[in-house]
Structure formats: C-alpha cells, structure tokens
Design a protein around this motif. Sequence first.
Motif, PDB file in Angstrom:
ATOM      1  N   ALA A  19       0.966  -1.173  -0.071  1.00 25.02           N
ATOM      2  CA  ALA A  19       0.081   0.121   0.093  1.00 25.02           C
ATOM      3  C   ALA A  19       1.001   1.288   0.109  1.00 25.02           C
ATOM      4  O   ALA A  19       1.842   1.361   0.970  1.00 25.02           O
ATOM      5  CB  ALA A  19      -0.949   0.250   1.049  1.00 25.02           C
ATOM      6  N   VAL A  20       0.645   2.152  -0.885  1.00 23.43           N
ATOM      7  CA  VAL A  20       1.717   3.247  -1.367  1.00 23.43           C
ATOM      8  C   VAL A  20       0.955   4.499  -0.901  1.00 23.43           C
ATOM      9  O   VAL A  20      -0.339   4.776  -1.380  1.00 23.43           O
ATOM     10  CB  VAL A  20       2.388   3.349  -2.607  1.00 23.43           C
ATOM     11  N   ASP A  21       1.496   5.307  -0.113  1.00 28.25           N
ATOM     12  CA  ASP A  21       0.738   6.548   0.342  1.00 28.25           C
ATOM     13  C   ASP A  21       1.186   7.512  -1.108  1.00 28.25           C
ATOM     14  O   ASP A  21       2.341   8.631  -0.798  1.00 28.25           O
ATOM     15  CB  ASP A  21       1.213   7.272   1.630  1.00 28.25           C
ATOM     16  N   ALA A  22       0.782   7.697  -1.946  1.00 34.12           N
ATOM     17  CA  ALA A  22       0.928   8.306  -3.161  1.00 34.12           C
ATOM     18  C   ALA A  22      -0.148   8.174  -4.112  1.00 34.12           C
ATOM     19  O   ALA A  22      -0.649   6.964  -4.135  1.00 34.12           O
ATOM     20  CB  ALA A  22       2.144   8.244  -3.848  1.00 34.12           C
ATOM     21  N   PRO A  23      -0.676   9.052  -4.893  1.00 32.95           N
ATOM     22  CA  PRO A  23      -1.387   8.908  -6.089  1.00 32.95           C
ATOM     23  C   PRO A  23      -1.032   8.102  -7.132  1.00 32.95           C
ATOM     24  O   PRO A  23       0.061   8.181  -7.689  1.00 32.95           O
ATOM     25  CB  PRO A  23      -1.753  10.290  -6.547  1.00 32.95           C
ATOM     26  N   LEU A  24      -1.625   7.146  -7.453  1.00 35.11           N
ATOM     27  CA  LEU A  24      -1.481   6.086  -8.271  1.00 35.11           C
ATOM     28  C   LEU A  24      -2.239   6.342  -9.848  1.00 35.11           C
ATOM     29  O   LEU A  24      -2.097   5.468 -10.916  1.00 35.11           O
ATOM     30  CB  LEU A  24      -1.627   4.532  -7.956  1.00 35.11           C
ATOM     31  N   THR A  25      -3.222   7.366  -9.807  1.00 33.61           N
ATOM     32  CA  THR A  25      -3.636   7.667 -10.964  1.00 33.61           C
ATOM     33  C   THR A  25      -3.440   9.211 -11.191  1.00 33.61           C
ATOM     34  O   THR A  25      -3.523   9.796 -10.236  1.00 33.61           O
ATOM     35  CB  THR A  25      -5.240   7.144 -10.916  1.00 33.61           C
ATOM     36  N   PRO A  26      -3.612   9.677 -12.383  1.00 33.21           N
ATOM     37  CA  PRO A  26      -3.250  11.218 -12.641  1.00 33.21           C
ATOM     38  C   PRO A  26      -4.543  12.105 -12.173  1.00 33.21           C
ATOM     39  O   PRO A  26      -5.625  11.429 -12.254  1.00 33.21           O
ATOM     40  CB  PRO A  26      -2.898  11.192 -13.999  1.00 33.21           C
ATOM     41  N   GLY A  27      -4.327  13.138 -12.392  1.00 35.38           N
ATOM     42  CA  GLY A  27      -5.364  14.276 -12.244  1.00 35.38           C
ATOM     43  C   GLY A  27      -4.765  15.863 -12.596  1.00 35.38           C
ATOM     44  O   GLY A  27      -3.615  15.926 -12.107  1.00 35.38           O
ATOM     45  N   ARG A  28      -5.568  16.561 -13.027  1.00 32.28           N
ATOM     46  CA  ARG A  28      -5.352  17.813 -13.240  1.00 32.28           C
ATOM     47  C   ARG A  28      -5.522  18.576 -11.974  1.00 32.28           C
ATOM     48  O   ARG A  28      -4.477  19.546 -11.643  1.00 32.28           O
ATOM     49  CB  ARG A  28      -5.852  18.652 -14.174  1.00 32.28           C
ATOM     50  N   GLY A  29      -6.274  18.531 -11.240  1.00 29.83           N
ATOM     51  CA  GLY A  29      -6.582  19.002  -9.901  1.00 29.83           C
ATOM     52  C   GLY A  29      -6.891  17.897  -9.066  1.00 29.83           C
ATOM     53  O   GLY A  29      -6.350  16.982  -8.880  1.00 29.83           O
ATOM     54  N   TYR A  30      -7.966  18.251  -8.149  1.00 34.98           N
ATOM     55  CA  TYR A  30      -8.539  17.106  -7.443  1.00 34.98           C
ATOM     56  C   TYR A  30      -9.200  15.984  -8.270  1.00 34.98           C
ATOM     57  O   TYR A  30      -9.934  16.379  -9.378  1.00 34.98           O
ATOM     58  CB  TYR A  30      -9.520  17.690  -6.356  1.00 34.98           C
ATOM     59  N   ARG A  31      -9.048  14.538  -8.040  1.00 37.02           N
ATOM     60  CA  ARG A  31      -9.568  13.819  -8.831  1.00 37.02           C
ATOM     61  C   ARG A  31     -10.896  13.683  -8.104  1.00 37.02           C
ATOM     62  O   ARG A  31     -11.103  13.874  -7.222  1.00 37.02           O
ATOM     63  CB  ARG A  31      -9.041  12.480  -8.609  1.00 37.02           C
ATOM     64  N   SER A  32     -12.107  12.865  -8.827  1.00 36.19           N
ATOM     65  CA  SER A  32     -13.114  12.629  -8.266  1.00 36.19           C
ATOM     66  C   SER A  32     -13.154  11.721  -6.904  1.00 36.19           C
ATOM     67  O   SER A  32     -13.803  12.012  -5.976  1.00 36.19           O
ATOM     68  CB  SER A  32     -14.211  11.810  -9.075  1.00 36.19           C
ATOM     69  N   VAL A  33     -12.121  10.688  -7.010  1.00 36.62           N
ATOM     70  CA  VAL A  33     -12.080  10.083  -5.803  1.00 36.62           C
ATOM     71  C   VAL A  33     -11.369  11.016  -4.486  1.00 36.62           C
ATOM     72  O   VAL A  33     -11.957  10.655  -3.442  1.00 36.62           O
ATOM     73  CB  VAL A  33     -10.963   8.788  -6.098  1.00 36.62           C
ATOM     74  N   ASP A  34     -10.485  11.867  -4.911  1.00 42.39           N
ATOM     75  CA  ASP A  34     -10.082  12.879  -3.864  1.00 42.39           C
ATOM     76  C   ASP A  34     -11.369  13.700  -3.274  1.00 42.39           C
ATOM     77  O   ASP A  34     -11.568  13.878  -2.261  1.00 42.39           O
ATOM     78  CB  ASP A  34      -9.147  13.946  -4.391  1.00 42.39           C
ATOM     79  N   LEU A  35     -12.194  14.118  -4.066  1.00 44.43           N
ATOM     80  CA  LEU A  35     -13.466  14.711  -3.982  1.00 44.43           C
ATOM     81  C   LEU A  35     -14.486  14.025  -2.902  1.00 44.43           C
ATOM     82  O   LEU A  35     -14.990  14.706  -1.895  1.00 44.43           O
ATOM     83  CB  LEU A  35     -14.176  15.451  -5.057  1.00 44.43           C
ATOM     84  N   GLU A  36     -14.411  12.863  -3.248  1.00 42.91           N
ATOM     85  CA  GLU A  36     -15.084  11.865  -2.516  1.00 42.91           C
ATOM     86  C   GLU A  36     -14.771  11.577  -0.926  1.00 42.91           C
ATOM     87  O   GLU A  36     -15.353  11.884   0.030  1.00 42.91           O
ATOM     88  CB  GLU A  36     -15.419  10.445  -2.834  1.00 42.91           C
ATOM     89  N   LEU A  37     -13.392  11.554  -0.969  1.00 45.89           N
ATOM     90  CA  LEU A  37     -12.479  11.752   0.277  1.00 45.89           C
ATOM     91  C   LEU A  37     -12.933  12.810   1.003  1.00 45.89           C
ATOM     92  O   LEU A  37     -13.171  12.765   2.320  1.00 45.89           O
ATOM     93  CB  LEU A  37     -11.031  11.196   0.114  1.00 45.89           C
ATOM     94  N   ILE A  38     -12.761  14.014   0.519  1.00 47.16           N
ATOM     95  CA  ILE A  38     -13.033  15.095   0.973  1.00 47.16           C
ATOM     96  C   ILE A  38     -14.197  15.208   1.770  1.00 47.16           C
ATOM     97  O   ILE A  38     -14.356  15.716   2.829  1.00 47.16           O
ATOM     98  CB  ILE A  38     -12.280  16.312   0.293  1.00 47.16           C
ATOM     99  N   LYS A  39     -15.184  14.990   0.972  1.00 50.60           N
ATOM    100  CA  LYS A  39     -16.544  14.990   1.304  1.00 50.60           C
ATOM    101  C   LYS A  39     -17.000  13.989   2.549  1.00 50.60           C
ATOM    102  O   LYS A  39     -17.829  14.424   3.389  1.00 50.60           O
ATOM    103  CB  LYS A  39     -17.342  14.517   0.233  1.00 50.60           C
ATOM    104  N   ARG A  40     -15.921  13.070   2.738  1.00 46.76           N
ATOM    105  CA  ARG A  40     -16.069  12.379   3.975  1.00 46.76           C
ATOM    106  C   ARG A  40     -15.499  12.623   5.189  1.00 46.76           C
ATOM    107  O   ARG A  40     -15.316  12.023   6.069  1.00 46.76           O
ATOM    108  CB  ARG A  40     -15.841  10.791   3.674  1.00 46.76           C
ATOM    109  N   GLY A  41     -14.601  13.891   4.821  1.00 49.50           N
ATOM    110  CA  GLY A  41     -13.858  14.486   6.093  1.00 49.50           C
ATOM    111  C   GLY A  41     -12.552  14.277   5.999  1.00 49.50           C
ATOM    112  O   GLY A  41     -11.840  14.358   7.168  1.00 49.50           O
ATOM    113  N   TYR A  42     -11.882  13.593   5.051  1.00 48.61           N
ATOM    114  CA  TYR A  42     -10.455  13.272   4.948  1.00 48.61           C
ATOM    115  C   TYR A  42      -9.795  14.209   4.174  1.00 48.61           C
ATOM    116  O   TYR A  42     -10.522  14.841   3.210  1.00 48.61           O
ATOM    117  CB  TYR A  42     -10.380  11.863   4.242  1.00 48.61           C
ATOM    118  N   ARG A  43      -8.481  14.679   4.566  1.00 41.36           N
ATOM    119  CA  ARG A  43      -7.641  15.650   4.035  1.00 41.36           C
ATOM    120  C   ARG A  43      -6.715  15.056   3.001  1.00 41.36           C
ATOM    121  O   ARG A  43      -5.633  14.626   3.466  1.00 41.36           O
ATOM    122  CB  ARG A  43      -7.191  16.409   4.938  1.00 41.36           C
TER     123      ARG A  43
END
Length: 181
Positions: free
Chosen positions: A55-79
Amino acid sequence: MVRYAGIDLAGSPRNPSGVAVIEHSRGLRIVFIGLLYSDEDILGLVERLKPVVAAVDAPLTPGRGYRSVDLELIKRGYRVLPPGWRGMRMLYERAVRLAGIMRGMGVEVVETHPRSALKSSGCSDVYRLAEAVGITVNTVLSRDEEDALVASIVALKHGEGGVLVFKACDGEVFLLRRLCD
C-alpha cells in the motif's frame, strides 16, 4: 508466512521514504521499518522480502486538480491533496514508476492515505492501531515510519478483505475499517 508492505513515498529520492513490512505467521510482527531514499533501495527491499501487497501513500492515477476520488474523500472528512499540484505531480510520477516495477515482481500495489486510514480506523494514534491488530512496536517512530506502518496495515487488511474502498472513475483509495472504539 505472508508479508505486507507500506510505503510512505517521498516525491524525491533526496527525501526519506518510510517503509514498513509486516509478516503474518502465527501472529503479526514487523519485519522491517525504516527510512529509505533511492528507488533501488526500496525495490531491493521489496524484492528481498516479497510482500504480496504494497500500500503506497501516493496517487497512482493522474489528475489535473482534485480527482473525483479525492473529492469523495474530502466530502467524507478526509484531507487529501490532488495529484495535479506541482509537488504532487513528481510524487505521482515516482509512484507510478515504482508501482509498475513492483507489479512486475508479482506484488499487488494499492493507493492509500495513511492519515485518513488512521482516522477511519478510529484509533487515536499509530501505536494504538498497531496494538489493535496485534503488532508490538518497541520504538518511537518518525512520522514517515508511522505512515508506512499504517500503510502496511492497510495492505494487510486489504489482503484479508477488510478495507474501506473509495472508488471513482479516476482511481481508488484504500482506508481501514473501524478497529478501535
């Protein structure tokens, strides 16, 4: 005996990456925990210890800004930070390169975010988390080593089928189910 690795990857090999490998064999124990710098050192350890999941603490897929998966995590209270930011882009590129090589070695590689995984576990700190899964930590860990140990526990729980998976069209991030009260 089955091994699981956690890598708190730094964007540059000039900075330390925390690496932890835990082993499941009549209980859990830490096989390696420390700071490594070069890709060769990280890959050499993976090749020598042969974890089934990393398990790697780094993004494994690209994104120009926030990815949809990042926005889902943020919505759930994760930074989390987006892979499109300049410093994160370098981390993403290194992570993808290393993940490709590790997959070629037969290691399943997943993306995690240790601070979010610790939060989702309900444990107050990494030492409590380790205790909750049956790992004894006999030393004070650096922040990078703490994150690597959390990531290795995510790898373990993924191997056992007990993780939270946040999935979107542009990636997936693995966190921990609740382990502490």
